[in-house]
Write an enzyme that holds these catalytic residues in place. Structure first.
Site, PDB file in Angstrom:
ATOM      1  N   GLU A  33       0.675  -1.094  -0.283  1.00 35.47           N
ATOM      2  CA  GLU A  33       0.028   0.046   0.246  1.00 35.47           C
ATOM      3  C   GLU A  33       0.970   1.019  -0.093  1.00 35.47           C
ATOM      4  N   GLY A  34       1.014   2.434  -1.121  1.00 28.45           N
ATOM      5  CA  GLY A  34       0.944   3.152  -1.722  1.00 28.45           C
ATOM      6  C   GLY A  34       1.435   4.826  -0.324  1.00 28.45           C
ATOM      7  N   ARG A  35       0.010   4.604   0.394  1.00 24.87           N
ATOM      8  CA  ARG A  35      -0.299   5.523   1.127  1.00 24.87           C
ATOM      9  C   ARG A  35       0.270   5.621   2.725  1.00 24.87           C
ATOM     10  N   GLY A 178     -25.036  12.782  -9.305  1.00 25.13           N
ATOM     11  CA  GLY A 178     -25.064  10.523  -9.112  1.00 25.13           C
ATOM     12  C   GLY A 178     -24.865  10.863  -7.855  1.00 25.13           C
ATOM     13  N   VAL A 179     -24.202   9.711  -6.896  1.00 26.98           N
ATOM     14  CA  VAL A 179     -24.108   9.100  -5.403  1.00 26.98           C
ATOM     15  C   VAL A 179     -23.454  10.374  -4.584  1.00 26.98           C
ATOM     16  N   ALA A 266     -18.130  16.237  -9.946  1.00 33.96           N
ATOM     17  CA  ALA A 266     -18.589  14.349  -9.558  1.00 33.96           C
ATOM     18  C   ALA A 266     -19.030  13.783 -10.539  1.00 33.96           C
ATOM     19  N   ASP A 309     -12.616  -2.194  -7.463  1.00 33.05           N
ATOM     20  CA  ASP A 309     -13.516  -1.028  -8.602  1.00 33.05           C
ATOM     21  C   ASP A 309     -12.635  -0.902 -10.005  1.00 33.05           C
ATOM     22  N   HIS A 441     -43.398  -4.624  15.969  1.00 30.76           N
ATOM     23  CA  HIS A 441     -43.917  -2.844  15.692  1.00 30.76           C
ATOM     24  C   HIS A 441     -43.807  -2.387  17.404  1.00 30.76           C
TER      25      HIS A 441
HETATM   26  P1  FAD Z   1     -10.281   1.728  -3.289  1.00 31.46           P
HETATM   27  O1  FAD Z   1     -10.754   1.277  -1.585  1.00 31.46           O
HETATM   28  O2  FAD Z   1      -9.643   2.242  -4.182  1.00 31.46           O
HETATM   29  O3  FAD Z   1      -8.665   1.011  -2.346  1.00 31.46           O
HETATM   30  C1  FAD Z   1      -6.408   0.800  -3.703  1.00 31.46           C
HETATM   31  C2  FAD Z   1      -6.170   1.116  -2.752  1.00 31.46           C
HETATM   32  O4  FAD Z   1      -4.686   0.530  -3.515  1.00 31.46           O
HETATM   33  C3  FAD Z   1      -5.960   2.594  -2.575  1.00 31.46           C
HETATM   34  O5  FAD Z   1      -5.812   2.426  -1.259  1.00 31.46           O
HETATM   35  C4  FAD Z   1      -4.357   2.870  -2.997  1.00 31.46           C
HETATM   36  O6  FAD Z   1      -3.597   3.687  -2.592  1.00 31.46           O
HETATM   37  C5  FAD Z   1      -3.344   1.743  -3.829  1.00 31.46           C
HETATM   38  N1  FAD Z   1      -3.182   1.439  -4.870  1.00 31.46           N
HETATM   39  C6  FAD Z   1      -2.895   1.783  -5.997  1.00 31.46           C
HETATM   40  N2  FAD Z   1      -2.021   1.521  -6.731  1.00 31.46           N
HETATM   41  C7  FAD Z   1      -1.463   0.820  -5.666  1.00 31.46           C
HETATM   42  C8  FAD Z   1       0.326   0.570  -6.259  1.00 31.46           C
HETATM   43  N3  FAD Z   1       0.553   0.709  -7.249  1.00 31.46           N
HETATM   44  N4  FAD Z   1       0.584  -0.039  -5.331  1.00 31.46           N
HETATM   45  C9  FAD Z   1       0.774   0.029  -3.605  1.00 31.46           C
HETATM   46  N5  FAD Z   1      -0.848   0.517  -3.457  1.00 31.46           N
HETATM   47  C10 FAD Z   1      -1.753   0.917  -3.808  1.00 31.46           C
HETATM   48  N6  FAD Z   1     -18.936   2.317  -1.429  1.00 31.46           N
HETATM   49  C11 FAD Z   1     -19.846   1.949  -1.025  1.00 31.46           C
HETATM   50  O7  FAD Z   1     -19.996   1.495  -1.071  1.00 31.46           O
HETATM   51  N7  FAD Z   1     -20.746   2.837  -0.016  1.00 31.46           N
HETATM   52  C12 FAD Z   1     -20.173   4.437   0.597  1.00 31.46           C
HETATM   53  O8  FAD Z   1     -20.405   4.598   1.268  1.00 31.46           O
HETATM   54  C13 FAD Z   1     -19.054   4.562  -0.438  1.00 31.46           C
HETATM   55  N8  FAD Z   1     -18.948   6.327  -0.567  1.00 31.46           N
HETATM   56  C14 FAD Z   1     -18.260   6.445  -1.543  1.00 31.46           C
HETATM   57  C15 FAD Z   1     -17.788   8.132  -1.198  1.00 31.46           C
HETATM   58  C16 FAD Z   1     -17.265   8.339  -1.918  1.00 31.46           C
HETATM   59  C17 FAD Z   1     -16.411  10.473  -1.889  1.00 31.46           C
HETATM   60  C18 FAD Z   1     -16.214   8.014  -2.633  1.00 31.46           C
HETATM   61  C19 FAD Z   1     -14.950   8.666  -3.153  1.00 31.46           C
HETATM   62  C20 FAD Z   1     -16.348   6.485  -2.993  1.00 31.46           C
HETATM   63  C21 FAD Z   1     -17.665   5.499  -1.840  1.00 31.46           C
HETATM   64  N9  FAD Z   1     -17.205   4.494  -1.946  1.00 31.46           N
HETATM   65  C22 FAD Z   1     -18.497   3.906  -1.327  1.00 31.46           C
HETATM   66  C23 FAD Z   1     -16.561   3.222  -3.311  1.00 31.46           C
HETATM   67  C24 FAD Z   1     -15.999   2.688  -2.321  1.00 31.46           C
HETATM   68  O9  FAD Z   1     -14.868   3.994  -1.766  1.00 31.46           O
HETATM   69  C25 FAD Z   1     -15.469   2.149  -3.333  1.00 31.46           C
HETATM   70  O10 FAD Z   1     -15.851   1.234  -4.185  1.00 31.46           O
HETATM   71  C26 FAD Z   1     -14.040   1.281  -2.476  1.00 31.46           C
HETATM   72  O11 FAD Z   1     -12.912   1.661  -1.789  1.00 31.46           O
HETATM   73  C27 FAD Z   1     -13.560  -0.290  -3.554  1.00 31.46           C
HETATM   74  O12 FAD Z   1     -12.015  -0.234  -2.439  1.00 31.46           O
HETATM   75  P2  FAD Z   1     -11.442  -1.286  -3.806  1.00 31.46           P
HETATM   76  O13 FAD Z   1     -10.652  -2.048  -2.451  1.00 31.46           O
HETATM   77  O14 FAD Z   1     -11.729  -1.671  -5.052  1.00 31.46           O
HETATM   78  O15 FAD Z   1     -10.385   0.294  -3.873  1.00 31.46           O
HETATM   79  P1  NAI Z   2     -22.041   8.179 -10.966  1.00 29.43           P
HETATM   80  O1  NAI Z   2     -21.985   7.576 -11.748  1.00 29.43           O
HETATM   81  O2  NAI Z   2     -23.334   7.661  -9.308  1.00 29.43           O
HETATM   82  O3  NAI Z   2     -22.635   9.525 -11.177  1.00 29.43           O
HETATM   83  C1  NAI Z   2     -21.812  10.262 -12.322  1.00 29.43           C
HETATM   84  C2  NAI Z   2     -22.768  11.475 -12.731  1.00 29.43           C
HETATM   85  O4  NAI Z   2     -23.173  12.825 -13.401  1.00 29.43           O
HETATM   86  C3  NAI Z   2     -24.710  11.366 -13.361  1.00 29.43           C
HETATM   87  O5  NAI Z   2     -25.196  11.545 -12.952  1.00 29.43           O
HETATM   88  C4  NAI Z   2     -23.630  11.891 -14.697  1.00 29.43           C
HETATM   89  O6  NAI Z   2     -24.861  11.498 -16.003  1.00 29.43           O
HETATM   90  C5  NAI Z   2     -23.364  12.487 -14.387  1.00 29.43           C
HETATM   91  N1  NAI Z   2     -22.627  13.507 -15.629  1.00 29.43           N
HETATM   92  C6  NAI Z   2     -21.427  12.974 -16.839  1.00 29.43           C
HETATM   93  N2  NAI Z   2     -21.276  14.126 -16.674  1.00 29.43           N
HETATM   94  C7  NAI Z   2     -21.222  15.041 -17.221  1.00 29.43           C
HETATM   95  C8  NAI Z   2     -20.974  16.941 -17.585  1.00 29.43           C
HETATM   96  N3  NAI Z   2     -20.282  16.597 -18.123  1.00 29.43           N
HETATM   97  N4  NAI Z   2     -21.949  16.725 -16.985  1.00 29.43           N
HETATM   98  C9  NAI Z   2     -23.284  16.741 -16.658  1.00 29.43           C
HETATM   99  N5  NAI Z   2     -23.309  15.832 -15.086  1.00 29.43           N
HETATM  100  C10 NAI Z   2     -22.716  14.828 -15.655  1.00 29.43           C
HETATM  101  O7  NAI Z   2     -20.108   9.237 -10.401  1.00 29.43           O
HETATM  102  P2  NAI Z   2     -20.039   9.969  -9.079  1.00 29.43           P
HETATM  103  O8  NAI Z   2     -21.077  10.239  -8.097  1.00 29.43           O
HETATM  104  O9  NAI Z   2     -18.633  10.562  -9.463  1.00 29.43           O
HETATM  105  O10 NAI Z   2     -19.289   8.515  -7.960  1.00 29.43           O
HETATM  106  C11 NAI Z   2     -18.750   7.022  -8.427  1.00 29.43           C
HETATM  107  C12 NAI Z   2     -18.396   5.862  -7.591  1.00 29.43           C
HETATM  108  O11 NAI Z   2     -18.658   5.952  -6.312  1.00 29.43           O
HETATM  109  C13 NAI Z   2     -19.631   5.997  -7.624  1.00 29.43           C
HETATM  110  O12 NAI Z   2     -19.767   4.387  -9.429  1.00 29.43           O
HETATM  111  C14 NAI Z   2     -21.076   4.952  -6.528  1.00 29.43           C
HETATM  112  O13 NAI Z   2     -20.856   3.751  -6.811  1.00 29.43           O
HETATM  113  C15 NAI Z   2     -19.160   5.108  -6.165  1.00 29.43           C
HETATM  114  N6  NAI Z   2     -20.027   5.772  -4.576  1.00 29.43           N
HETATM  115  C16 NAI Z   2     -20.669   5.052  -3.764  1.00 29.43           C
HETATM  116  C17 NAI Z   2     -21.448   5.393  -2.724  1.00 29.43           C
HETATM  117  C18 NAI Z   2     -22.240   5.046  -2.293  1.00 29.43           C
HETATM  118  O14 NAI Z   2     -22.090   3.729  -1.994  1.00 29.43           O
HETATM  119  N7  NAI Z   2     -23.463   5.651  -0.827  1.00 29.43           N
HETATM  120  C19 NAI Z   2     -21.277   6.938  -2.142  1.00 29.43           C
HETATM  121  C20 NAI Z   2     -20.960   7.424  -3.477  1.00 29.43           C
HETATM  122  C21 NAI Z   2     -20.320   6.902  -4.217  1.00 29.43           C
END
Ligand code: FAD
Ligand code: NAI
Length: 462
Positions: A33-35, A178-179, A266, A309, A441
């Site tokens: 992990e690089g972070r 989006g989300v 976003a 992801d 309930h």
């Molecule tokens: P990540 O969590 O992205 O982890 C990947 C890790 O790999 C990172 O720490 C990175 O530093 C490391 N890495 C990458 N390349 C290398 C390398 N070459 N060497 C060493 N380390 C490396 N999902 C939900 O289900 N519920 C939510 O409420 C939700 N909220 C979100 C809110 C936001 C603002 C965002 C941005 C995302 C949210 N998501 C949510 C999505 C969720 O964060 C991701 O789906 C999830 O983190 C994916 O997990 P992952 O393990 O695939 O990758």
């Molecule tokens: P998203 O794919 O959910 O939404 C992106 C939105 O941007 C879409 O509605 C799209 O039509 C719009 N869009 C795209 N191009 C545009 C433009 N040029 N102008 C205006 N609108 C435009 O992506 P988002 O919100 O960035 O989230 C990314 C990922 O993170 C999601 O796939 C989600 O699964 C994950 N996530 C999950 C959460 C949760 O589970 N609660 C919370 C936050 C993120």
């Protein structure tokens, strides 16, 4: 050089869960992990910090809007943004340290630094090369770029910058309904910002049940959020403290400009594969830039797996975790399985949104006969008492067999309620199975039962 059974690249929900399960199954495991801290996007700049801010801002909203009516008088709390960020950070720290503890407990080595795969069976971290019988790539995702929009993470920000703004902006423009846009948009709306969401499509949250979309947008509007729909953002112009967002309405090509103190971009995320050396390794990729895998998460290179992801499917932490557990089982010679038909999606706004399985659109497309059982939270005593009557539970069941095919909930605790449906679907339950199950309930869960009753002879309280 150290030798491992498994080296995982990335310590997000996919990678750290895979590592823990590998270790539990007796495999010598390391994680690169690089972070600075473990937990990936989710714990550091995703799920956890956003949910902390959603919780705090929801508390403020409750105090401002519902306390007086319940007889709780007094001045509403004011926002101490610095303290809110401290609370958010301490939530992150507790969770990331928790993963560090779990690594120690399970004897997992953390190889600190950025990893690459020079050849199958080898992982390079800095100058050191380690051997591994199996490699799991779990490198996650990063925000997608939008042409004409330059992110500086101060005025024009991605979700990462939006979680650490130095103050609550007066005017926030969110690009993308989006989300991320709706969760973080509602945080700042509750904290007092004027929030305008600009969305390319005509409905928010693409792919969601249309009735949920409508109710969701209506409630967010009631909470003060503004929406510009059917609008394509052309570019942003930013100074050190302000920005302008230029967009074109798709219906008539008319051009408009919005002023903002902060712009949140976003518009989706893309797989993060930089520096892994996948091209030289000849790893097959999909057209959308994801690592291609087969049914056991193996890439085109034997012994190299990928999850989370960085592969196809919803970008959700729990989807990555499930794949993490399953791929570990596969590597250990067992049977790993993920049921992609039953992965819930939750949006943590107020009201919450929870959905799982088929939508009416996917069922119509597949030509399947289905029935709908719907129940409004207005008929639920607990929801009414808690000022949470907005929303409904909708269950979709097979017209002939009554088997539950999907559910869509908008309302209080929807993110918890949806799991009752997930369990039912995993067990192949019918709507009647749910309807015949006694529910305490007064609970929000009764609305789920009533929706199941609505698939049959009808609900009682509607
Ligand atoms: P990540 O969590 O992205 O982890 C990947 C890790 O790999 C990172 O720490 C990175 O530093 C490391 N890495 C990458 N390349 C290398 C390398 N070459 N060497 C060493 N380390 C490396 N999902 C939900 O289900 N519920 C939510 O409420 C939700 N909220 C979100 C809110 C936001 C603002 C965002 C941005 C995302 C949210 N998501 C949510 C999505 C969720 O964060 C991701 O789906 C999830 O983190 C994916 O997990 P992952 O393990 O695939 O990758
Ligand atoms: P998203 O794919 O959910 O939404 C992106 C939105 O941007 C879409 O509605 C799209 O039509 C719009 N869009 C795209 N191009 C545009 C433009 N040029 N102008 C205006 N609108 C435009 O992506 P988002 O919100 O960035 O989230 C990314 C990922 O993170 C999601 O796939 C989600 O699964 C994950 N996530 C999950 C959460 C949760 O589970 N609660 C919370 C936050 C993120």
């Amino acid at each position: 050089m150290s030798s491992y059974d498994v080296i995982v690249i990335g310590a997000g929900p996919g990678g750290y869960v895979a590592a823990i399960r590998c270790a539990q199954l007796g495999l010598k495991t390391a994680v690169v992990e690089g972070r600075e801290t473990l937990g990936g996007t989710c714990l550091n700049v995703g799920c956890i910090p956003s949910k902390a801010l959603l919780h705090a801002s929801h508390m403020l909203h409750e105090a401002e809007h519902n306390f007086a009516e319940m007889g709780l008088k007094g001045k509403s709390p004011s926002v101490d943004w610095k303290q809110m960020l401290t609370y958010k950070q301490s939530t992150i720290d507790t969770n990331t340290k928790g993963i560090e503890f779990l690594f120690k407990k399970n004897k997992i080595d953390w190889l600190k630094g950025w990893g690459s795969v020079p050849e199958a069976g080898k992982v390079k971290v800095g100058e050191e090369v380690h051997e591994a019988k199996s490699i799991i790539i779990a490198s996650g995702s990063e925000p997608s770029a939008l042409p004409g929009v330059e992110v500086d993470e101060k005025v024009v920000v991605t979700s990462t910058g939006a979680l650490t703004l130095n103050k609550v902006p007066k005017k926030l423009v969110v690009i993308g309904a989006g989300v991320i846009g709706l969760e973080l948009g509602s945080v700042y709306a509750r904290l007092g910002a004027e929030v305008t969401v600009v969305e390319f499509l005509d409905a928010i949250t693409p792919g969601m049940d249309p009735e949920v979309q409508k109710t969701f947008q209506r409630t967010l509007k009631k909470q003060g959020m503004k929406f510009v729909m059917g609008a394509a953002v052309q570019k942003t112009e930013a100074t050190k403290t302000k920005a302008k967002v230029h967009y074109k309405l798709r219906k008539d090509d008319s051009e408009h400009v919005l002023d903002a103190d902060t712009v949140l971009v976003a518009t989706g995320r893309k797989p993060y594969v930089e520096g892994l050396g996948l091209e030289a390794l000849n790893v097959e990729m999909t057209k959308r830039g994801q690592i291609a895998v087969n049914g056991t998460w193996q890439t085109s290179v034997p012994g190299v797996y990928a999850i989370g992801d960085v592969i196809e499917g919803p970008m959700l932490a729990h989807k990555a975790e499930d794949e993490g557990m399953a791929v570990a089982e596969v590597i250990a010679g067992k049977h790993g399985h993920v049921n992609y038909g039953v992965i819930p999606g939750v949006i943590y706004t107020a009201p919450e949104v929870g959905s799982v399985g088929e939508t009416e659109a996917t069922l119509k497309e597949a030509g399947r006969a289905y029935k709908v059982g719907k129940f409004s939270f207005m008929g639920n005593a607990r929801a009414k008492a808690n000022f949470a009557g907005d929303g409904f539970v909708k269950i979709l069941a097979d017209k002939d067999t009554d088997r539950i095919l999907g559910a869509h909930i908008i309302g209080p605790a929807a993110g918890e309620l949806i799991h009752e449906i997930c369990v039912a679907m995993e067990f192949g339950a019918s709507a009647q199975d749910l309807a015949l199950t006694c529910h305490a309930h007064p609970t929000y869960s009764e609305a789920v039962r009533e929706a199941a009753l609505a698939c049959g002879d009808g609900p009682i309280h509607m």
